[in-house]
Design a protein around this motif. Structure first.
Motif, PDB file in Angstrom:
ATOM      1  N   GLU A   1       2.590   9.986  -5.333  1.00 15.13           N
ATOM      2  CA  GLU A   1       3.727  11.289  -4.927  1.00 15.13           C
ATOM      3  C   GLU A   1       4.604  11.567  -6.297  1.00 15.13           C
ATOM      4  OE1 GLU A   1       4.893  10.587  -1.413  1.00 15.13           O
ATOM      5  OE2 GLU A   1       3.683  10.562   0.095  1.00 15.13           O
ATOM      6  N   GLN A   2       5.060  10.326  -7.329  1.00 13.68           N
ATOM      7  CA  GLN A   2       5.755  10.723  -7.769  1.00 13.68           C
ATOM      8  C   GLN A   2       4.635  10.884  -9.745  1.00 13.68           C
ATOM      9  OE1 GLN A   2       7.956   6.569  -8.318  1.00 13.68           O
ATOM     10  NE2 GLN A   2       7.998   7.137  -5.962  1.00 13.68           N
TER      11      GLN A   2
ATOM     12  N   CYS B   1       0.779  -1.216  -0.274  1.00 12.45           N
ATOM     13  CA  CYS B   1      -0.108   0.224  -0.504  1.00 12.45           C
ATOM     14  C   CYS B   1       0.398   1.383  -0.489  1.00 12.45           C
ATOM     15  CB  CYS B   1      -0.672  -0.039   0.878  1.00 12.45           C
ATOM     16  SG  CYS B   1      -2.213  -0.895   1.142  1.00 12.45           S
ATOM     17  N   ALA B   2       2.622   1.234   0.434  1.00 10.37           N
ATOM     18  CA  ALA B   2       3.224   2.888   0.913  1.00 10.37           C
ATOM     19  C   ALA B   2       3.382   2.731  -0.559  1.00 10.37           C
ATOM     20  CB  ALA B   2       3.749   1.582   1.656  1.00 10.37           C
ATOM     21  N   PHE B   3       3.593   1.267  -1.593  1.00 11.04           N
ATOM     22  CA  PHE B   3       4.193   1.788  -2.669  1.00 11.04           C
ATOM     23  C   PHE B   3       3.160   2.514  -3.294  1.00 11.04           C
ATOM     24  CE2 PHE B   3       3.696  -0.284  -6.675  1.00 11.04           C
ATOM     25  CZ  PHE B   3       5.849   0.507  -7.789  1.00 11.04           C
ATOM     26  N   LEU B   4       2.185   1.820  -3.778  1.00  8.97           N
ATOM     27  CA  LEU B   4       1.123   2.744  -4.210  1.00  8.97           C
ATOM     28  C   LEU B   4       1.141   4.414  -3.702  1.00  8.97           C
ATOM     29  CD1 LEU B   4      -1.962  -0.093  -4.540  1.00  8.97           C
ATOM     30  CD2 LEU B   4       0.108   0.541  -5.942  1.00  8.97           C
ATOM     31  N   GLY B   5       1.374   4.647  -2.446  1.00  9.45           N
ATOM     32  CA  GLY B   5       1.134   5.534  -2.022  1.00  9.45           C
ATOM     33  C   GLY B   5       2.485   6.764  -2.904  1.00  9.45           C
ATOM     34  N   ARG B   6       3.534   6.276  -2.805  1.00  5.36           N
ATOM     35  CA  ARG B   6       5.114   6.677  -3.471  1.00  5.36           C
ATOM     36  C   ARG B   6       4.642   6.599  -4.603  1.00  5.36           C
ATOM     37  NH1 ARG B   6       7.124   3.470   0.099  1.00  5.36           N
ATOM     38  NH2 ARG B   6       7.719   1.718  -0.961  1.00  5.36           N
ATOM     39  N   LEU B   7       4.223   6.313  -5.455  1.00  4.49           N
ATOM     40  CA  LEU B   7       3.819   6.190  -7.135  1.00  4.49           C
ATOM     41  C   LEU B   7       3.308   7.452  -7.532  1.00  4.49           C
ATOM     42  CD1 LEU B   7       2.835   2.464  -8.761  1.00  4.49           C
ATOM     43  CD2 LEU B   7       4.434   4.198  -9.142  1.00  4.49           C
TER      44      LEU B   7
ATOM     45  N   PRO C   1      12.294  -4.367  -8.725  1.00  2.00           N
ATOM     46  CA  PRO C   1      12.545  -3.850  -8.161  1.00  2.00           C
ATOM     47  C   PRO C   1      11.997  -2.123  -8.304  1.00  2.00           C
ATOM     48  CG  PRO C   1      14.788  -3.184  -8.971  1.00  2.00           C
ATOM     49  CD  PRO C   1      14.003  -4.530  -9.644  1.00  2.00           C
ATOM     50  N   GLU C   2      11.916  -1.825  -6.749  1.00  2.00           N
ATOM     51  CA  GLU C   2      10.660  -0.819  -7.230  1.00  2.00           C
ATOM     52  C   GLU C   2      10.726   0.605  -8.586  1.00  2.00           C
ATOM     53  OE1 GLU C   2       8.780   3.076  -4.152  1.00  2.00           O
ATOM     54  OE2 GLU C   2       9.712   0.957  -3.281  1.00  2.00           O
ATOM     55  N   GLU C   3      11.702   1.140  -8.059  1.00  2.00           N
ATOM     56  CA  GLU C   3      12.212   2.300  -8.743  1.00  2.00           C
ATOM     57  C   GLU C   3      12.173   1.404 -10.395  1.00  2.00           C
ATOM     58  OE1 GLU C   3      15.999   4.684 -10.178  1.00  2.00           O
ATOM     59  OE2 GLU C   3      15.996   3.965  -8.423  1.00  2.00           O
ATOM     60  N   ALA C   4      12.923   0.644 -10.594  1.00  2.00           N
ATOM     61  CA  ALA C   4      13.270  -0.170 -11.654  1.00  2.00           C
ATOM     62  C   ALA C   4      11.362  -0.023 -12.263  1.00  2.00           C
ATOM     63  CB  ALA C   4      13.144  -1.138 -12.476  1.00  2.00           C
ATOM     64  N   PHE C   5      10.631  -0.746 -11.556  1.00  2.00           N
ATOM     65  CA  PHE C   5       9.609  -0.516 -12.269  1.00  2.00           C
ATOM     66  C   PHE C   5       8.798   0.100 -11.992  1.00  2.00           C
ATOM     67  CE2 PHE C   5       4.654  -1.206 -11.188  1.00  2.00           C
ATOM     68  CZ  PHE C   5       4.294  -2.382 -12.025  1.00  2.00           C
ATOM     69  N   GLY C   6       8.480   1.295 -11.173  1.00  2.00           N
ATOM     70  CA  GLY C   6       7.960   2.747 -12.236  1.00  2.00           C
ATOM     71  C   GLY C   6       8.784   3.586 -13.463  1.00  2.00           C
TER      72      GLY C   6
END
Length: 322
Positions: free
Chosen positions: A144-145, A136-142, A303-308
């Motif tokens: 924000e970006q 859930c926090a990951f979706l929140g960071r997405l 990983p998170e950054e690469a997925f973004g």
């Protein structure tokens, strides 16, 4: 099995075997027999295990990893990788969160190794709660970006978590803390987990569905398949297991996959094929009517950054699936 009255009673055995011809103390002999017995129990019903030095070494390695789980969580050694799902147009339509452990000394530990250890030690509910909160926090960071994941983010839930009455409240708390709408999250459960805990599962899944969270059945057709539970439980998604996708080159394999797709269609469930590695498999699935896909053909877990970065590119230029 034998019968008491008209009811069958199943008998199981687990046998640990040692070589009693070897000179040894009684204490060591009992200990080694115990280790072999524990390994037989771990493997399930109707097992016989012979003790040897390699077994003792493996058990010790497992114990060391098991003991390291709490500190690994505290030291941020766990992370989530994300594998996208795409539709027939090559557009991202969701993703699956996959747990990874980068051990401080041993490097990357396979989930096939540490997940059973976490379940056996009783650590899985705590680790599973961390996964839910992190997803859930990951979706929140997405957000924000100014990035956006179309569809839902899937989170795997173990049988041990399903038995915990706190699972719905854990989901609710994570959603509220991150202000993520419930329809953006999906939980994945294996078929065997559902069947093994059918009564508990029905109550838990209904509470989860009432939150607005979707529910997927992973590895469909590989466990104790029963069409009855598909009707009885509040399920939204069927995932076609990789072993069926790998057999699409045979007529029987195609018929099985087509049958799963038809079941999903009749029950108004979304069907996702996973483990797709080449375009021949993709073409066969499209011809059979499957519309949603996941696998290395599109992307490995990132990983998170690469997925973004992958997500931004896909939203601008969808993959070609034809």
């Amino acid at each position: 099995a034998y019968f008491v009255g008209s009811q069958p009673v199943n008998l199981t055995f687990q046998l640990g075997i040692i070589d009693v011809s070897l000179p040894d103390s009684a204490e060591n002999a009992l200990y080694r027999g115990y280790l072999a017995m524990q390994e037989a129990i771990r493997k399930g019903s109707n097992q016989a295990v012979f003790f040897d030095d390699l077994l003792e070494e493996q058990i010790q390695r497992d114990r060391d990893l098991e003991d390291a789980l709490p500190s690994a969580l505290e030291n941020n050694e766990f992370s989530l990788h994300y594998q996208p799902k795409v539709d027939a147009n090559g557009q991202c339509c969701g993703a699956e969160a996959l747990l990874r452990w980068h051990h401080g000394d041993q490097g990357l530990i396979s989930p096939a190794i540490f997940i059973p250890l976490a379940e056996r030690s009783g650590f899985m509910p705590k680790l599973g709660a961390w996964v839910i909160n992190e997803a859930c926090a990951f979706l929140g960071r997405l957000r924000e970006q100014n990035n956006h994941l179309p569809g839902r983010l899937s989170v795997n839930v173990s049988p041990w978590q399903l038995r915990e009455e706190t699972l719905p409240s854990t989901l609710q708390s994570a959603l509220q803390a991150t202000a993520i709408p419930a329809p953006q999250i999906e939980i994945e459960l294996t078929e065997s987990a559902l069947v093994d805990s059918l009564v508990t599962a029905r109550k838990q899944l209904q509470a989860i569905r009432e939150l607005g969270v979707s529910i997927a059945v992973d590895d469909f057709g590989t466990g104790y398949s029963s069409l009855a539970y598909l009707q009885d439980l509040p399920l939204d998604v069927l995932k076609i297991d990789k072993q069926f996708v790998d057999n699409l080159d045979s007529t029987r394999g195609q018929q099985l996959v087509e049958g799963i797709i038809n079941i999903g269609t009749v029950l108004d469930m979304t069907v996702v094929a996973e483990g797709i590695e080449d375009r021949t498999q993709l073409s066969a699935l499209c011809a059979l009517g499957c519309q949603y896909f996941q696998g290395y053909l599109f992307s490995k877990p990132l990983p998170e950054e690469a997925f973004g970065e992958w997500l931004r590119k896909n939203l601008q230029t969808p993959l070609t699936t034809s």
